[in-house]
Design a protein around this motif. Sequence first.
Motif, PDB file in Angstrom:
ATOM      1  N   ALA A  39     -10.750   5.560   2.012  1.00 20.53           N
ATOM      2  CA  ALA A  39      -9.959   5.563   3.241  1.00 20.53           C
ATOM      3  C   ALA A  39      -8.519   5.983   2.975  1.00 20.53           C
ATOM      4  CB  ALA A  39      -9.999   4.174   3.887  1.00 20.53           C
ATOM      5  N   TYR A  40      -8.026   5.730   1.774  1.00 21.64           N
ATOM      6  CA  TYR A  40      -6.646   6.059   1.420  1.00 21.64           C
ATOM      7  C   TYR A  40      -6.477   7.544   1.137  1.00 21.64           C
ATOM      8  CZ  TYR A  40      -2.173   5.745  -1.088  1.00 21.64           C
ATOM      9  OH  TYR A  40      -0.871   5.911  -1.496  1.00 21.64           O
ATOM     10  N   ALA A  41      -7.472   8.179   0.519  1.00 19.44           N
ATOM     11  CA  ALA A  41      -7.412   9.595   0.162  1.00 19.44           C
ATOM     12  C   ALA A  41      -8.557  10.329   0.862  1.00 19.44           C
ATOM     13  CB  ALA A  41      -7.493   9.771  -1.350  1.00 19.44           C
ATOM     14  N   LEU A  42      -8.400  10.559   2.170  1.00 22.70           N
ATOM     15  CA  LEU A  42      -9.434  11.273   2.914  1.00 22.70           C
ATOM     16  C   LEU A  42      -9.558  12.719   2.448  1.00 22.70           C
ATOM     17  CD1 LEU A  42      -8.784   9.928   6.537  1.00 22.70           C
ATOM     18  CD2 LEU A  42     -10.744   9.423   5.073  1.00 22.70           C
ATOM     19  N   ASP A  43      -8.441  13.319   2.085  1.00 19.68           N
ATOM     20  CA  ASP A  43      -8.491  14.688   1.577  1.00 19.68           C
ATOM     21  C   ASP A  43      -8.872  14.626   0.099  1.00 19.68           C
ATOM     22  OD1 ASP A  43      -8.272  17.343   1.040  1.00 19.68           O
ATOM     23  OD2 ASP A  43      -6.159  17.544   1.595  1.00 19.68           O
ATOM     24  N   THR A  44     -10.150  14.577  -0.166  1.00 17.35           N
ATOM     25  CA  THR A  44     -10.645  14.378  -1.524  1.00 17.35           C
ATOM     26  C   THR A  44     -10.324  15.535  -2.456  1.00 17.35           C
ATOM     27  OG1 THR A  44     -12.786  15.301  -0.874  1.00 17.35           O
ATOM     28  CG2 THR A  44     -12.510  12.908  -0.730  1.00 17.35           C
ATOM     29  N   HIS A  75       3.728   8.723 -12.777  1.00 21.23           N
ATOM     30  CA  HIS A  75       3.331   7.321 -12.635  1.00 21.23           C
ATOM     31  C   HIS A  75       1.860   7.164 -13.001  1.00 21.23           C
ATOM     32  CE1 HIS A  75       2.835   9.337  -8.703  1.00 21.23           C
ATOM     33  NE2 HIS A  75       1.684   8.673  -8.652  1.00 21.23           N
ATOM     34  N   ASP A  76       1.475   5.913 -13.250  1.00 24.22           N
ATOM     35  CA  ASP A  76       0.104   5.613 -13.675  1.00 24.22           C
ATOM     36  C   ASP A  76      -0.855   5.431 -12.506  1.00 24.22           C
ATOM     37  OD1 ASP A  76       0.545   5.587 -16.505  1.00 24.22           O
ATOM     38  OD2 ASP A  76       1.600   3.696 -16.257  1.00 24.22           O
ATOM     39  N   GLY A  77      -0.353   5.036 -11.363  1.00 22.32           N
ATOM     40  CA  GLY A  77      -1.236   4.811 -10.234  1.00 22.32           C
ATOM     41  C   GLY A  77      -0.458   4.460  -8.989  1.00 22.32           C
ATOM     42  N   GLU A  78      -1.168   4.320  -7.897  1.00 27.07           N
ATOM     43  CA  GLU A  78      -0.566   3.902  -6.640  1.00 27.07           C
ATOM     44  C   GLU A  78      -1.527   2.963  -5.926  1.00 27.07           C
ATOM     45  OE1 GLU A  78      -0.545   7.263  -3.606  1.00 27.07           O
ATOM     46  OE2 GLU A  78      -0.819   8.371  -5.480  1.00 27.07           O
ATOM     47  N   ILE A  79      -0.958   2.025  -5.202  1.00 25.91           N
ATOM     48  CA  ILE A  79      -1.746   0.977  -4.563  1.00 25.91           C
ATOM     49  C   ILE A  79      -2.399   1.516  -3.295  1.00 25.91           C
ATOM     50  CG2 ILE A  79      -1.648  -1.280  -3.452  1.00 25.91           C
ATOM     51  CD1 ILE A  79      -1.364  -1.396  -6.448  1.00 25.91           C
ATOM     52  N   THR A  80      -3.711   1.307  -3.180  1.00 33.10           N
ATOM     53  CA  THR A  80      -4.459   1.727  -1.992  1.00 33.10           C
ATOM     54  C   THR A  80      -4.746   0.560  -1.060  1.00 33.10           C
ATOM     55  OG1 THR A  80      -6.555   1.435  -3.178  1.00 33.10           O
ATOM     56  CG2 THR A  80      -5.542   3.612  -3.259  1.00 33.10           C
ATOM     57  N   GLY A  81      -4.487  -0.660  -1.501  1.00 37.92           N
ATOM     58  CA  GLY A  81      -4.707  -1.837  -0.665  1.00 37.92           C
ATOM     59  C   GLY A  81      -5.067  -3.040  -1.509  1.00 37.92           C
ATOM     60  N   ARG A  82      -5.349  -4.140  -0.857  1.00 37.98           N
ATOM     61  CA  ARG A  82      -5.745  -5.371  -1.548  1.00 37.98           C
ATOM     62  C   ARG A  82      -6.653  -6.168  -0.623  1.00 37.98           C
ATOM     63  NH1 ARG A  82      -0.722  -5.857  -0.017  1.00 37.98           N
ATOM     64  NH2 ARG A  82       0.088  -5.200  -2.015  1.00 37.98           N
ATOM     65  N   PHE A  83      -7.346  -7.114  -1.188  1.00 39.80           N
ATOM     66  CA  PHE A  83      -8.184  -7.981  -0.370  1.00 39.80           C
ATOM     67  C   PHE A  83      -8.263  -9.359  -1.006  1.00 39.80           C
ATOM     68  CE2 PHE A  83     -11.000  -5.881  -3.362  1.00 39.80           C
ATOM     69  CZ  PHE A  83     -11.832  -6.891  -3.812  1.00 39.80           C
ATOM     70  N   GLU A  84      -8.623 -10.340  -0.183  1.00 37.86           N
ATOM     71  CA  GLU A  84      -8.723 -11.738  -0.612  1.00 37.86           C
ATOM     72  C   GLU A  84     -10.138 -12.028  -1.080  1.00 37.86           C
ATOM     73  OE1 GLU A  84      -6.301 -15.352  -0.864  1.00 37.86           O
ATOM     74  OE2 GLU A  84      -5.794 -13.341  -0.138  1.00 37.86           O
ATOM     75  N   VAL A  85     -10.259 -12.711  -2.208  1.00 41.65           N
ATOM     76  CA  VAL A  85     -11.564 -13.134  -2.721  1.00 41.65           C
ATOM     77  C   VAL A  85     -11.919 -14.469  -2.080  1.00 41.65           C
ATOM     78  CG1 VAL A  85     -12.898 -13.751  -4.766  1.00 41.65           C
ATOM     79  CG2 VAL A  85     -11.196 -11.921  -4.895  1.00 41.65           C
ATOM     80  N   THR A  86     -13.053 -14.535  -1.435  1.00 42.22           N
ATOM     81  CA  THR A  86     -13.482 -15.761  -0.763  1.00 42.22           C
ATOM     82  C   THR A  86     -14.899 -16.126  -1.201  1.00 42.22           C
ATOM     83  OG1 THR A  86     -14.323 -14.495   1.130  1.00 42.22           O
ATOM     84  CG2 THR A  86     -12.048 -15.290   1.259  1.00 42.22           C
ATOM     85  N   THR A  93       0.839  -1.196   0.000  1.00 42.97           N
ATOM     86  CA  THR A  93       0.000   0.000   0.000  1.00 42.97           C
ATOM     87  C   THR A  93       0.875   1.248   0.000  1.00 42.97           C
ATOM     88  OG1 THR A  93      -1.745  -1.141   1.213  1.00 42.97           O
ATOM     89  CG2 THR A  93      -1.785   1.263   1.257  1.00 42.97           C
ATOM     90  N   GLY A  94       0.600   2.161  -0.931  1.00 42.33           N
ATOM     91  CA  GLY A  94       1.371   3.393  -1.044  1.00 42.33           C
ATOM     92  C   GLY A  94       2.429   3.364  -2.122  1.00 42.33           C
ATOM     93  N   GLU A  95       2.727   2.195  -2.697  1.00 40.70           N
ATOM     94  CA  GLU A  95       3.727   2.122  -3.757  1.00 40.70           C
ATOM     95  C   GLU A  95       3.128   2.608  -5.076  1.00 40.70           C
ATOM     96  OE1 GLU A  95       7.127  -1.110  -3.032  1.00 40.70           O
ATOM     97  OE2 GLU A  95       5.185  -2.004  -3.479  1.00 40.70           O
ATOM     98  N   CYS A  96       3.893   3.405  -5.826  1.00 43.58           N
ATOM     99  CA  CYS A  96       3.465   3.915  -7.128  1.00 43.58           C
ATOM    100  C   CYS A  96       4.064   3.047  -8.226  1.00 43.58           C
ATOM    101  CB  CYS A  96       3.899   5.374  -7.301  1.00 43.58           C
ATOM    102  SG  CYS A  96       3.157   6.497  -6.089  1.00 43.58           S
ATOM    103  N   SER A 120       2.318  11.636  -4.400  1.00 45.39           N
ATOM    104  CA  SER A 120       1.368  10.666  -3.870  1.00 45.39           C
ATOM    105  C   SER A 120       0.046  11.338  -3.533  1.00 45.39           C
ATOM    106  CB  SER A 120       1.944  10.005  -2.617  1.00 45.39           C
ATOM    107  OG  SER A 120       0.998   9.135  -2.030  1.00 45.39           O
ATOM    108  N   LEU A 121      -1.039  10.585  -3.686  1.00 42.58           N
ATOM    109  CA  LEU A 121      -2.380  11.048  -3.328  1.00 42.58           C
ATOM    110  C   LEU A 121      -2.773  10.585  -1.932  1.00 42.58           C
ATOM    111  CD1 LEU A 121      -4.211  10.226  -6.703  1.00 42.58           C
ATOM    112  CD2 LEU A 121      -3.364  12.459  -5.941  1.00 42.58           C
ATOM    113  N   ARG A 122      -1.847   9.969  -1.249  1.00 40.45           N
ATOM    114  CA  ARG A 122      -2.163   9.368   0.040  1.00 40.45           C
ATOM    115  C   ARG A 122      -2.418  10.427   1.103  1.00 40.45           C
ATOM    116  NH1 ARG A 122       1.157   4.276   2.631  1.00 40.45           N
ATOM    117  NH2 ARG A 122      -0.417   3.690   4.193  1.00 40.45           N
ATOM    118  N   SER A 123      -3.553  10.331   1.751  1.00 44.38           N
ATOM    119  CA  SER A 123      -3.893  11.193   2.892  1.00 44.38           C
ATOM    120  C   SER A 123      -4.817  10.380   3.794  1.00 44.38           C
ATOM    121  CB  SER A 123      -4.569  12.489   2.426  1.00 44.38           C
ATOM    122  OG  SER A 123      -5.720  12.214   1.653  1.00 44.38           O
ATOM    123  N   ASP A 124      -4.224   9.458   4.538  1.00 44.75           N
ATOM    124  CA  ASP A 124      -5.003   8.569   5.406  1.00 44.75           C
ATOM    125  C   ASP A 124      -4.566   8.749   6.852  1.00 44.75           C
ATOM    126  OD1 ASP A 124      -2.536   7.414   5.405  1.00 44.75           O
ATOM    127  OD2 ASP A 124      -3.160   5.533   4.465  1.00 44.75           O
TER     128      ASP A 124
END
Length: 399
Positions: A218-223, A182-193, A156-159, A262-266
């Motif tokens: 949640a990753y970019a609270l400052d919209t 950069h094209d994007g940055e990771i905001t998180g991941r989740f498991e498919v169940t 999370t947070g890597e571009c 970065s767009l991160r503001s969490d």
Amino acid sequence: MEPTPPSQPPEPVTPAAPAGPAGPPAPAAYPATGPYAAPGPYTSPGMPYAGLPGPYGPYGRPPATTNGLAIGSLVSGIVCCLPPLGLVLGIFALRQIKKREQGGKGLAVAGIALSSLSTLLVVLGLLTGQLQEAVKGFREGVREAASARSPMDLRTGECFLDDAEQGEYTLGVKVVDCSVPHDGEITGRFEVTGFDRWPGEKELEKLGEERCDALASAYALDTWTLGAEAWSLYYFPDRQSWREGERRIACGLGGEERTKGSLRSDRTTLTSDQIAFLTHTNPIEDAVFEEPETGPEDEIETNRAWAADVRGAIDLARAGLKARTWAQPVRAPMGAYLASLDSASKQWEKLARAKDADTFWEQYDRAWELLPENGSAEVREALGLTDTPPAAPGDHGSA
């Protein structure tokens, strides 16, 4: 009367052979006993077959073998890895072919020609510097391929950079510093169940849209830092990756154009006052963003329900912001902002109770005036947040 048979001609008289030296006695002759021919042209046991003259039998001369060096010369000339090698092998092959009476002269000549051409191109490349550039490009390509990583493995947070077009399959992304485009940055991941087998692209896309939107919020609270071009991204496994055990979906933030920074503001980057303000005011933006596309003339109930949702978000923000003790520099702008929310709450309540479309439109403009997009700019500035609203009104809600 029966015809008279012709008289038999006289038997020919064989002249006597001239006398010569006495030889060995002739073997006894065996008369043929049937329609089969007499013994064939074989000679005495242990001797070669009779037939064509010369030391070889009726099968002729054995076929000549192909020279191995000639084959190596041609292969080296085609591959072009070591151009001089094919040239040397071809020259030695011609010498061996002549001595050993082997085949492969054409192969050797072709190998010499191709290797000579490749050698000439290498020399020209060295003189002009193009070969060094080609080698450099090849090495860079190898390094890029080696550095490609699965989006699911990023933190999370890597571009990252992603050369795939939107909607195409991604073979891998390249991690870069967020300070470079950069094209994007990771905001998180989740498991498919909950699936025993691959659920299909549509189901995974649905999960990606739902869960990744929440992670982006949640990753970019400052919209206000996002802008109209930012959107939520997600990467899900294809059928083959699923079979190999991949069950994760990676989420990110990106846009049509590459961005810097970065767009991160969490909660890991903001102060407690900043978090409190954003968590109370962001729901207002989210509620406003859900305005129905159909006007009150066609769906008055839907529009009134939307106005009620906005008013509810305003009231929750008012209560939460008033309950908190703010630092001295924030108190004055916060008081002005809360006063505007008090007036906006009353106007949006009128909008939510409009009896018909005409009444709704009468209250509509005033409701927006009391809830201006940059109404919280002074509070944001005092808190150290982004104080410039996005360029496109209404496009700055949660990603």
